[in-house]
Design an enzyme around this catalytic site. Structure first.
Site: not given
Ligand code: PLP
Length: 424
Positions: A208
């Site tokens: 992210k």
């Molecule tokens: C990464 C992601 C998640 C989950 O996040 P985590 O921190 O890996 O549990 C949920 N929704 C979207 C769209 C994502 O890209």
């Protein structure tokens, strides 16, 4: 266009670029002294659990929450262990549970749909449009008397059509939970993403915009939902804090570690600079390819709020997209098609095997066979043909804040060169 006469590298011509590209991660590429100091500060304090007895200084987690309250303007923020746990706790917080349906877009990370199932509700899959985010019209079509919530996802940093989605949701009295995992710091028409729906969920995982390795955040203005999120994220929250006027119920352990929280606080301070650079790079590329014939840019509902993490454009057909992608790669420009049936991309509903086959951790069949559920949702690999069409014709280029203006110009030159030959 003079470039059109150049021989493509894939046909033996000179590639646009033969050099290296910066790594594609965002926050973790910026790890430096601030992050080291933050983690060591926690070790020096000998406090790795946020809810130690009152009287000592604010926890790192509460500092991070204060940052998200300020960013989003929301009354409440709750740090959690991941984006997935943020979604689960937010769903529980919003009152979603057995018997309910929750609408999710056909294009999102599988965790969005899995979180619905973990909250014991049934995911209903809706089409995306040319923004590659939830199509408000199909969202409306998928509403049933059982629909309790919708999760618009701001994929690849691009805001979903929130005005239209909110209008449909308010009319139908459906809760809106924004999945901002991929668009931390993004905006839509002057508001922070995550501040538009009833609740907003963020992720701090390494892919992210900013990262603590793992981590997440929930924001909301709804005090009851916030209290319910608190309970969902800690089975013993009443021992630490909370409003005892709301009946307690069992929760999970989704608390954020102080080590991750401290790392996230340091990263949070770097987010404006990371986003400013990403946006400048994307704007520089877009400005040079906007009018290339045969190539249609992804529709970005609010270009100013776009995080700038990716450039996506559509070609007239899936075959053209494959051909274009290979030629662009040969020019030395990293890119990918988004859906070609060969890679089981877990962001596309067609590859959500356990959802499509209604398979839980045991053979009991819940939530689909749960006695509380009176619906009859059906799934099939071809249920969202428009989503597959858009994704099949799309090409994606990921940006790094470490790219120079020259890198941006090379990307644009590569696209123009390939388009000039392949799309005339
Ligand atoms: C990464 C992601 C998640 C989950 O996040 P985590 O921190 O890996 O549990 C949920 N929704 C979207 C769209 C994502 O890209």
């Amino acid at each position: 266009m003079t470039l059109s006469s150049e021989k493509l590298a894939i046909e033996g011509g000179e590639p646009i670029y033969a050099g290296a590209w910066p790594a594609s991660f965002h926050g973790s590429e910026e790890f430096a002294q601030e992050e080291k100091d933050a983690v060591l500060r926690v070790l020096d304090k000998k406090r790795v659990f946020r809810f130690l007895p009152r009287g000592i200084e604010d926890s790192e987690a509460s500092q991070l929450e204060a940052g998200y309250r300020e960013l989003t303007g929301r009354a409440h923020a709750l740090a959690v262990s991941s984006g997935t746990s943020a979604l689960i706790a937010a769903l529980v917080g919003a009152g979603v549970g057995p018997g309910d349906e929750v609408i999710v877009p056909a294009y999102t990370y599988i965790a969005t749909a899995a979180a619905v199932i973990s909250a014991r509700a049934v995911p209903v899959i809706a089409e995306i449009d040319n923004s590659l985010n939830l199509d408000p019209a199909d969202f409306e079509r998928k509403i049933t008397p059982l629909t309790k919530a919708v999760i618009p996802v701001h994929m690849r940093g691009v805001p979903a059509r929130m005005d239209e989605i909110m209008a449909v949701a308010r009319k139908a009295k459906i809760k809106v939970i924004e999945d901002v995992s991929q668009a931390n710091g993004g905006r839509y028409r002057g508001r922070s993403l995550g501040a538009i729906g009833d609740l907003g969920c963020f992720s701090l995982q390494q892919y992210k915009v900013i990262t603590a390795g793992e981590g997440g955040m929930i924001v909301t203005d709804d005090s009851v939902a916030y209290q319910r999120c608190l309970m969902a994220h800690d089975s013993a929250i009443r021992f630490w804090q909370g409003d005892s006027s709301i009946p307690s119920f069992p929760g999970e352990n989704f608390r954020l570690s102080e080590l991750a929280a401290a790392l996230a606080v340091a990263q949070f301070g770097k987010m404006p600079a990371i986003l400013a650079r990403l946006r400048a790079i994307k704007a520089r590329v877009v400005g040079q390819i906007r009018h290339v014939p045969g190539l249609t840019l992804q529709d970005v509902p609010d270009p100013e709020g776009d995080c700038g993490v990716t450039l996506i454009f559509f070609l007239p057909s899936a075959d053209k997209a494959k051909q274009f992608s290979a030629a662009l790669k040969a020019e030395g420009i990293p890119n990918g098609t988004m859906y070609d049936n060969t890679i089981p991309d877990r962001h596309i509903y067609r590859n959500w095997d356990y959802v499509l086959s209604k398979r839980g951790a045991t053979g009991a069949g819940c939530p689909w066979t749960c006695g509380a559920y009176h619906g009859n949702v059906e799934y099939s690999p071809d249920m969202c043909p428009r989503s597959l069409d858009y994704l099949g014709r799309a090409i994606l280029i990921g940006f790094s804040q470490r790219m120079t203006d020259e890198h941006a110009d090379l990307i644009a030159a590569g696209i123009r060169k390939v388009a000039g030959v392949i799309l005339e």
